[in-house]
Design a protein around this motif. Sequence first.
Motif, PDB file in Angstrom:
ATOM      1  N   PRO A  85       0.832  -1.194   0.000  1.00 45.67           N
ATOM      2  CA  PRO A  85       0.000   0.000   0.000  1.00 45.67           C
ATOM      3  C   PRO A  85       0.874   1.255   0.000  1.00 45.67           C
ATOM      4  O   PRO A  85       2.081   1.158   0.224  1.00 45.67           O
ATOM      5  N   ALA A  86       0.278   2.389  -0.211  1.00 41.64           N
ATOM      6  CA  ALA A  86       1.053   3.630  -0.326  1.00 41.64           C
ATOM      7  C   ALA A  86       1.583   4.116   1.024  1.00 41.64           C
ATOM      8  O   ALA A  86       2.675   4.673   1.098  1.00 41.64           O
ATOM      9  N   LEU A  87       0.825   3.925   2.068  1.00 41.41           N
ATOM     10  CA  LEU A  87       1.213   4.369   3.414  1.00 41.41           C
ATOM     11  C   LEU A  87       1.655   5.838   3.435  1.00 41.41           C
ATOM     12  O   LEU A  87       2.672   6.181   4.020  1.00 41.41           O
ATOM     13  N   ARG A  88       0.890   6.666   2.729  1.00 37.56           N
ATOM     14  CA  ARG A  88       1.134   8.128   2.706  1.00 37.56           C
ATOM     15  C   ARG A  88       2.569   8.460   2.261  1.00 37.56           C
ATOM     16  O   ARG A  88       3.229   9.312   2.830  1.00 37.56           O
ATOM     17  N   ARG A  89       3.043   7.795   1.230  1.00 32.99           N
ATOM     18  CA  ARG A  89       4.432   7.898   0.790  1.00 32.99           C
ATOM     19  C   ARG A  89       4.857   9.328   0.471  1.00 32.99           C
ATOM     20  O   ARG A  89       6.010   9.681   0.617  1.00 32.99           O
ATOM     21  N   GLU A  90       3.931  10.181   0.048  1.00 30.24           N
ATOM     22  CA  GLU A  90       4.294  11.578  -0.250  1.00 30.24           C
ATOM     23  C   GLU A  90       4.900  12.255   0.983  1.00 30.24           C
ATOM     24  O   GLU A  90       5.826  13.048   0.869  1.00 30.24           O
ATOM     25  N   GLY A  91       4.374  11.930   2.165  1.00 27.22           N
ATOM     26  CA  GLY A  91       4.921  12.501   3.391  1.00 27.22           C
ATOM     27  C   GLY A  91       6.368  12.111   3.604  1.00 27.22           C
ATOM     28  O   GLY A  91       7.178  12.912   4.080  1.00 27.22           O
ATOM     29  N   PHE A  92       6.712  10.869   3.244  1.00 24.36           N
ATOM     30  CA  PHE A  92       8.104  10.445   3.358  1.00 24.36           C
ATOM     31  C   PHE A  92       8.993  11.241   2.400  1.00 24.36           C
ATOM     32  O   PHE A  92      10.029  11.761   2.791  1.00 24.36           O
ATOM     33  N   PHE A  93       8.557  11.355   1.131  1.00 21.40           N
ATOM     34  CA  PHE A  93       9.347  12.114   0.157  1.00 21.40           C
ATOM     35  C   PHE A  93       9.510  13.568   0.598  1.00 21.40           C
ATOM     36  O   PHE A  93      10.589  14.146   0.477  1.00 21.40           O
ATOM     37  N   GLU A  94       8.446  14.168   1.104  1.00 17.70           N
ATOM     38  CA  GLU A  94       8.516  15.569   1.535  1.00 17.70           C
ATOM     39  C   GLU A  94       9.413  15.727   2.761  1.00 17.70           C
ATOM     40  O   GLU A  94      10.158  16.696   2.874  1.00 17.70           O
ATOM     41  N   GLY A  95       9.385  14.738   3.665  1.00 20.78           N
ATOM     42  CA  GLY A  95      10.291  14.766   4.811  1.00 20.78           C
ATOM     43  C   GLY A  95      11.741  14.634   4.393  1.00 20.78           C
ATOM     44  O   GLY A  95      12.616  15.341   4.914  1.00 20.78           O
ATOM     45  N   LEU A  96      12.021  13.742   3.434  1.00 22.26           N
ATOM     46  CA  LEU A  96      13.391  13.616   2.902  1.00 22.26           C
ATOM     47  C   LEU A  96      13.843  14.907   2.242  1.00 22.26           C
ATOM     48  O   LEU A  96      14.986  15.337   2.421  1.00 22.26           O
ATOM     49  N   ALA A 125      12.894  17.932   2.890  1.00 26.71           N
ATOM     50  CA  ALA A 125      13.166  18.928   3.918  1.00 26.71           C
ATOM     51  C   ALA A 125      14.521  18.666   4.577  1.00 26.71           C
ATOM     52  O   ALA A 125      15.309  19.601   4.784  1.00 26.71           O
ATOM     53  N   LEU A 126      14.811  17.406   4.896  1.00 25.20           N
ATOM     54  CA  LEU A 126      16.115  17.079   5.481  1.00 25.20           C
ATOM     55  C   LEU A 126      17.248  17.358   4.503  1.00 25.20           C
ATOM     56  O   LEU A 126      18.303  17.873   4.892  1.00 25.20           O
ATOM     57  N   ALA A 127      17.049  17.025   3.229  1.00 23.65           N
ATOM     58  CA  ALA A 127      18.085  17.279   2.224  1.00 23.65           C
ATOM     59  C   ALA A 127      18.351  18.772   2.099  1.00 23.65           C
ATOM     60  O   ALA A 127      19.511  19.198   1.981  1.00 23.65           O
ATOM     61  N   ALA A 128      17.308  19.583   2.124  1.00 25.35           N
ATOM     62  CA  ALA A 128      17.471  21.038   2.008  1.00 25.35           C
ATOM     63  C   ALA A 128      18.277  21.606   3.171  1.00 25.35           C
ATOM     64  O   ALA A 128      18.957  22.625   3.020  1.00 25.35           O
ATOM     65  N   GLU A 129      18.226  20.925   4.320  1.00 26.59           N
ATOM     66  CA  GLU A 129      18.983  21.353   5.510  1.00 26.59           C
ATOM     67  C   GLU A 129      20.302  20.586   5.646  1.00 26.59           C
ATOM     68  O   GLU A 129      20.964  20.690   6.679  1.00 26.59           O
ATOM     69  N   ASP A 130      20.669  19.787   4.622  1.00 29.37           N
ATOM     70  CA  ASP A 130      21.876  18.959   4.645  1.00 29.37           C
ATOM     71  C   ASP A 130      21.883  18.047   5.874  1.00 29.37           C
ATOM     72  O   ASP A 130      22.888  17.916   6.565  1.00 29.37           O
ATOM     73  N   ASP A 140      21.673  12.838   9.521  1.00 25.49           N
ATOM     74  CA  ASP A 140      21.240  13.096  10.891  1.00 25.49           C
ATOM     75  C   ASP A 140      20.478  11.866  11.382  1.00 25.49           C
ATOM     76  O   ASP A 140      19.301  11.678  11.067  1.00 25.49           O
ATOM     77  N   GLU A 141      21.163  11.008  12.136  1.00 26.58           N
ATOM     78  CA  GLU A 141      20.589   9.715  12.500  1.00 26.58           C
ATOM     79  C   GLU A 141      19.248   9.827  13.225  1.00 26.58           C
ATOM     80  O   GLU A 141      18.292   9.149  12.829  1.00 26.58           O
ATOM     81  N   PRO A 142      19.099  10.631  14.262  1.00 26.41           N
ATOM     82  CA  PRO A 142      17.787  10.699  14.921  1.00 26.41           C
ATOM     83  C   PRO A 142      16.669  11.175  13.983  1.00 26.41           C
ATOM     84  O   PRO A 142      15.566  10.621  14.003  1.00 26.41           O
ATOM     85  N   ALA A 143      16.950  12.163  13.162  1.00 28.89           N
ATOM     86  CA  ALA A 143      15.928  12.678  12.234  1.00 28.89           C
ATOM     87  C   ALA A 143      15.561  11.639  11.187  1.00 28.89           C
ATOM     88  O   ALA A 143      14.374  11.441  10.883  1.00 28.89           O
ATOM     89  N   ARG A 147      15.952   8.306  11.421  1.00 28.61           N
ATOM     90  CA  ARG A 147      15.265   7.188  12.078  1.00 28.61           C
ATOM     91  C   ARG A 147      13.800   7.521  12.330  1.00 28.61           C
ATOM     92  O   ARG A 147      12.916   6.692  12.113  1.00 28.61           O
ATOM     93  N   ALA A 148      13.538   8.740  12.799  1.00 31.04           N
ATOM     94  CA  ALA A 148      12.153   9.149  13.077  1.00 31.04           C
ATOM     95  C   ALA A 148      11.330   9.176  11.795  1.00 31.04           C
ATOM     96  O   ALA A 148      10.194   8.692  11.764  1.00 31.04           O
ATOM     97  N   LEU A 149      11.897   9.747  10.730  1.00 30.38           N
ATOM     98  CA  LEU A 149      11.184   9.813   9.457  1.00 30.38           C
ATOM     99  C   LEU A 149      10.902   8.405   8.923  1.00 30.38           C
ATOM    100  O   LEU A 149       9.779   8.093   8.528  1.00 30.38           O
ATOM    101  N   MET A 150      11.904   7.560   8.938  1.00 29.08           N
ATOM    102  CA  MET A 150      11.740   6.211   8.412  1.00 29.08           C
ATOM    103  C   MET A 150      10.739   5.406   9.243  1.00 29.08           C
ATOM    104  O   MET A 150       9.909   4.684   8.684  1.00 29.08           O
ATOM    105  N   ALA A 151      10.780   5.549  10.558  1.00 25.73           N
ATOM    106  CA  ALA A 151       9.858   4.812  11.422  1.00 25.73           C
ATOM    107  C   ALA A 151       8.404   5.200  11.148  1.00 25.73           C
ATOM    108  O   ALA A 151       7.509   4.362  11.235  1.00 25.73           O
ATOM    109  N   ALA A 152       8.187   6.433  10.778  1.00 27.56           N
ATOM    110  CA  ALA A 152       6.825   6.902  10.496  1.00 27.56           C
ATOM    111  C   ALA A 152       6.279   6.363   9.177  1.00 27.56           C
ATOM    112  O   ALA A 152       5.074   6.436   8.936  1.00 27.56           O
ATOM    113  N   TYR A 153       7.166   5.820   8.319  1.00 27.65           N
ATOM    114  CA  TYR A 153       6.754   5.382   6.980  1.00 27.65           C
ATOM    115  C   TYR A 153       7.195   3.952   6.662  1.00 27.65           C
ATOM    116  O   TYR A 153       7.587   3.652   5.536  1.00 27.65           O
ATOM    117  N   ASP A 154       7.139   3.057   7.656  1.00 25.78           N
ATOM    118  CA  ASP A 154       7.357   1.628   7.433  1.00 25.78           C
ATOM    119  C   ASP A 154       8.742   1.299   6.880  1.00 25.78           C
ATOM    120  O   ASP A 154       8.882   0.435   6.034  1.00 25.78           O
TER     121      ASP A 154
END
Length: 155
Positions: free
Chosen positions: A107-118, A120-125, A129-132, A134-141
Amino acid sequence: MDTTPEPGTGVTIGGMRVRYLARSDATGDAIGIYAVTLAARSPGAGLHRDARLTEAFEVHEGALTLRLNDRDVTAGPGEFVLVRPGEPHAFANRGDEPVRFTLTFTPALRREGFFEGLAALAAEDRLRDEPAMRALMAAYDQEPLAGFAGWSEVG
């Protein structure tokens, strides 16, 4: 105010452009379909596994290198690669030309949110950032399997 991108829009994550073709909200989260372009010598995703997601890659141009379980596979135009739930995988463009492919999640599992989170992290280099991450990945399976370098550099 709703800032959710309309279908056909997307994000840029370093050398990867993701365009939304069939958004999870339009399919009742059953499937998400995305047009992806990876610039030459660009990372796509570091080694990880998904508990519930099935991913499908259909390459249209260029050569996409995927790590599947413990082997490397290169897929070219017209080739299709299926990644089942639980299978360790990663992908990148190791070549000198862009790669264009369709990426599908079921299923999609709101995949757009994962891409948008990535994005945002990429824009901030902050793709290392391991904690960030891990949190993003945990939210999206997603479970990282080899650190986070594969998300920001070609392995």
